[in-house]
Enzyme design. Structure first.
Site, PDB file in Angstrom:
ATOM      1  N   THR A 131       0.820  -1.210   0.000  1.00  0.00           N
ATOM      2  CA  THR A 131       0.000   0.000   0.000  1.00  0.00           C
ATOM      3  C   THR A 131       0.856   1.263   0.000  1.00  0.00           C
ATOM      4  O   THR A 131       1.991   1.253   0.489  1.00  0.00           O
ATOM      5  CB  THR A 131      -0.897  -0.004   1.262  1.00  0.00           C
ATOM      6  OG1 THR A 131      -1.525   1.262   1.386  1.00  0.00           O
ATOM      7  CG2 THR A 131      -0.102  -0.255   2.537  1.00  0.00           C
ATOM      8  N   ASP A 132       0.274   2.360  -0.484  1.00  0.00           N
ATOM      9  CA  ASP A 132       0.981   3.650  -0.424  1.00  0.00           C
ATOM     10  C   ASP A 132       1.058   4.186   1.012  1.00  0.00           C
ATOM     11  O   ASP A 132       1.810   5.121   1.290  1.00  0.00           O
ATOM     12  CB  ASP A 132       0.313   4.689  -1.343  1.00  0.00           C
ATOM     13  CG  ASP A 132      -1.132   4.990  -0.993  1.00  0.00           C
ATOM     14  OD1 ASP A 132      -1.681   4.365  -0.067  1.00  0.00           O
ATOM     15  OD2 ASP A 132      -1.722   5.878  -1.658  1.00  0.00           O
ATOM     16  N   GLU A 133       0.269   3.606   1.931  1.00  0.00           N
ATOM     17  CA  GLU A 133       0.253   4.134   3.306  1.00  0.00           C
ATOM     18  C   GLU A 133       1.590   3.943   4.017  1.00  0.00           C
ATOM     19  O   GLU A 133       1.850   4.594   5.024  1.00  0.00           O
ATOM     20  CB  GLU A 133      -0.882   3.493   4.116  1.00  0.00           C
ATOM     21  CG  GLU A 133      -2.235   3.782   3.505  1.00  0.00           C
ATOM     22  CD  GLU A 133      -3.401   3.586   4.457  1.00  0.00           C
ATOM     23  OE1 GLU A 133      -3.180   3.458   5.669  1.00  0.00           O
ATOM     24  OE2 GLU A 133      -4.542   3.580   3.969  1.00  0.00           O
ATOM     25  N   TYR A 156      -2.047  -0.414  10.873  1.00  0.00           N
ATOM     26  CA  TYR A 156      -2.150  -1.088   9.568  1.00  0.00           C
ATOM     27  C   TYR A 156      -0.923  -0.785   8.714  1.00  0.00           C
ATOM     28  O   TYR A 156      -0.253  -1.702   8.215  1.00  0.00           O
ATOM     29  CB  TYR A 156      -3.434  -0.652   8.837  1.00  0.00           C
ATOM     30  CG  TYR A 156      -3.420  -0.987   7.359  1.00  0.00           C
ATOM     31  CD1 TYR A 156      -3.480  -2.308   6.919  1.00  0.00           C
ATOM     32  CD2 TYR A 156      -3.336   0.024   6.383  1.00  0.00           C
ATOM     33  CE1 TYR A 156      -3.446  -2.622   5.553  1.00  0.00           C
ATOM     34  CE2 TYR A 156      -3.305  -0.280   5.030  1.00  0.00           C
ATOM     35  CZ  TYR A 156      -3.367  -1.609   4.621  1.00  0.00           C
ATOM     36  OH  TYR A 156      -3.337  -1.907   3.269  1.00  0.00           O
ATOM     37  N   LYS A 160       2.092  -3.254   7.272  1.00  0.00           N
ATOM     38  CA  LYS A 160       2.397  -3.438   5.842  1.00  0.00           C
ATOM     39  C   LYS A 160       3.851  -3.026   5.555  1.00  0.00           C
ATOM     40  O   LYS A 160       4.547  -3.687   4.784  1.00  0.00           O
ATOM     41  CB  LYS A 160       1.425  -2.633   4.968  1.00  0.00           C
ATOM     42  CG  LYS A 160      -0.009  -3.135   4.966  1.00  0.00           C
ATOM     43  CD  LYS A 160      -0.209  -4.521   4.368  1.00  0.00           C
ATOM     44  CE  LYS A 160       0.025  -4.609   2.892  1.00  0.00           C
ATOM     45  NZ  LYS A 160      -0.349  -5.952   2.350  1.00  0.00           N
TER      46      LYS A 160
END
Ligand code: NAD
Ligand code: DAU
Length: 351
Positions: A131-133, A156, A160
């Site tokens: 993810t870009d997060e 989260y 990741k």
């Protein structure tokens, strides 16, 4: 050639679109979908392809190392596309350990199983979908590139980011052939109705409040899920070992603007007076640690592999709304069980 590919998390939102694409596009491959079927995994998402001769489903938990290794022995996978994860930020705030187990331990178990079963790494590939997060939060300007330093800020995104690091470590230390992609917010059919768009579509249909976190000023970069699946296909087949590719829609929306657009589409589709759905907007307590803005620079993927999104956003959003309106039974099925209670508690806490 007749490869056998393991896709994890294939009963979830993005995974189901990836499984469908691979099963249909590559009849010469055998696609094994491994999924625990958590609240977010639903085999109904794959009804149309479940009887295809090149599709196999295995119910298993990636946290269970033994179970995973047995499956690697059974199928001698040529490649892995790893999507299984706990994926909802709000749940990670309520229950971080589940994210550590599924996202970190689960990923390491898969890496270990691949390393152990791939004596000869030639032609093998471990593709980790992320993810870009992991890059943290942007201010008003700038975009995340593949060189942006990691700065995860929610449980989260920390889980990741951690899994991304482990994937790179298995590449560097053990020579496992890996590739990683980091994608922005997906939307489209089959997304569990706890994420912004499907939740709000469902709440508008059922005339429930639309809980906007904070002032609705956070910005996300939206991409139609099938465009993400197309990018995964391309990266799996043509990406370079050890590389990372950012995937995004060049499609930034402030939450409130997006919600207003959705409301106007829903009014038209449901033949309600203009302005009816907007009246459901309810400002609630902000998400803890809410990242302000995500936006992806996907130029590497475009330049090196020729990928561009295929769908205009308004078209994709209408398609998505039409799908949810035509699949109310799907919404009822996936939200039965514990979900209603969970959502009510969350909502009460935020009011
Ligand atoms: P999802 O929550 O819809 O689906 C996750 C799937 O993983 C479910 O089918 C679930 O049953 C399965 N799963 C969870 N824990 C498992 C376990 N321990 N063992 C086996 N299966 C398990 O998620 P999604 O939105 O489809 O996201 C898929 C992947 O893509 C995730 O890795 C996520 O981090 C990443 N991603 C998502 C987005 C997005 O906008 N949704 C964007 C970028 C990256
Ligand atoms: O950026 C990629 C990520 O996008 C993925 O890695 C995650 O798996 C996926 O869940 C998504 O994370 P977000 O937190 O951005 O998505 P979510 O749909 O939960 O929220 C989108 C925005 O809307 C965010 O700013 C929070 C806000 N929001 C969300 C919900 C559920 C609300 O205002 N109200 C809500 O009820």
């Amino acid at each position: 050639m007749g490869k056998t590919i393991l896709i994890t998390g294939g009963a979830g939102f993005i995974g189901s679109h990836v499984v469908r694409l691979f099963v249909k596009k590559y009849p010469q491959y055998t696609i094994v979908n491994l999924d625990k079927l958590t609240y977010a995994g639903n085999l109904e998402n794959l009804k149309d392809i479940e009887n295809e001769p090149n599709y196999i489903f295995e119910r298993a938990d990636i946290v269970n190392a033994e179970e995973i290794f047995v499956l690697f022995e059974k199928y001698s996978f040529d490649g892995v596309i790893h999507l299984a994860a706990e994926s909802h930020v709000d749940r990670s705030i309520a229950n971080p350990m589940e994210f550590v187990f599924a996202n970190v331990v689960g990923t390491i178990n898969l890496l270990n199983a691949a390393k152990k079963s791939w004596n000869n790494m030639e032609g093998k590939r471990f593709y980790h979908v992320s993810t870009d997060e992991v890059y943290g939060s942007l201010g008003d300007e700038g975009l995340f590139t593949e060189n942006t330093a990691y700065d995860p800020r929610s449980p989260y995104s920390a889980s990741k980011a951690s899994s991304d690091h482990f994937v790179r470590a298995w590449n560097h230390t053990f020579g496992l052939p890996v590739v990683i992609s980091n994608c922005s917010n997906n939307y489209g059919p089959n997304q569990f109705p706890e994420k912004l768009l499907p939740l709000f579509i469902n709440n508008i249909i059922t005339e429930k409040p639309l809980p906007v976190y904070g002032k609705g000023e956070n910005v996300r970069d939206w991409l139609f899920v099938i465009d993400h699946a197309r990018a995964i296909d391309l990266i799996y087949h043509e990406g370079k070992n050890g590389e990372t590719y950012n995937i995004g829609g060049h499609n930034e929306w402030k939450n409130l603007d997006l919600i207003k657009l959705l409301c106007s589409i829903m009014d038209k589709k449901l033949k309600r007076e203009p302005g009816t759905s907007e009246k459901l907007i309810t400002y609630v307590k902000d998400r803890a640690g809410h990242d302000l803005r995500y936006a992806i620079d996907a130029s590497k993927l475009q330049k090196e592999l020729g990928w561009v999104p295929s769908l205009q956003f308004e078209e994709g959003l209408e398609k998505t709304v039409d799908w949810y309106l035509a699949n109310k039974e799907w919404i009822n099925n996936v939200t039965s069980g514990d979900y209603q209670k969970y959502y009510k508690e969350q909502y009460e806490e935020r009011k």
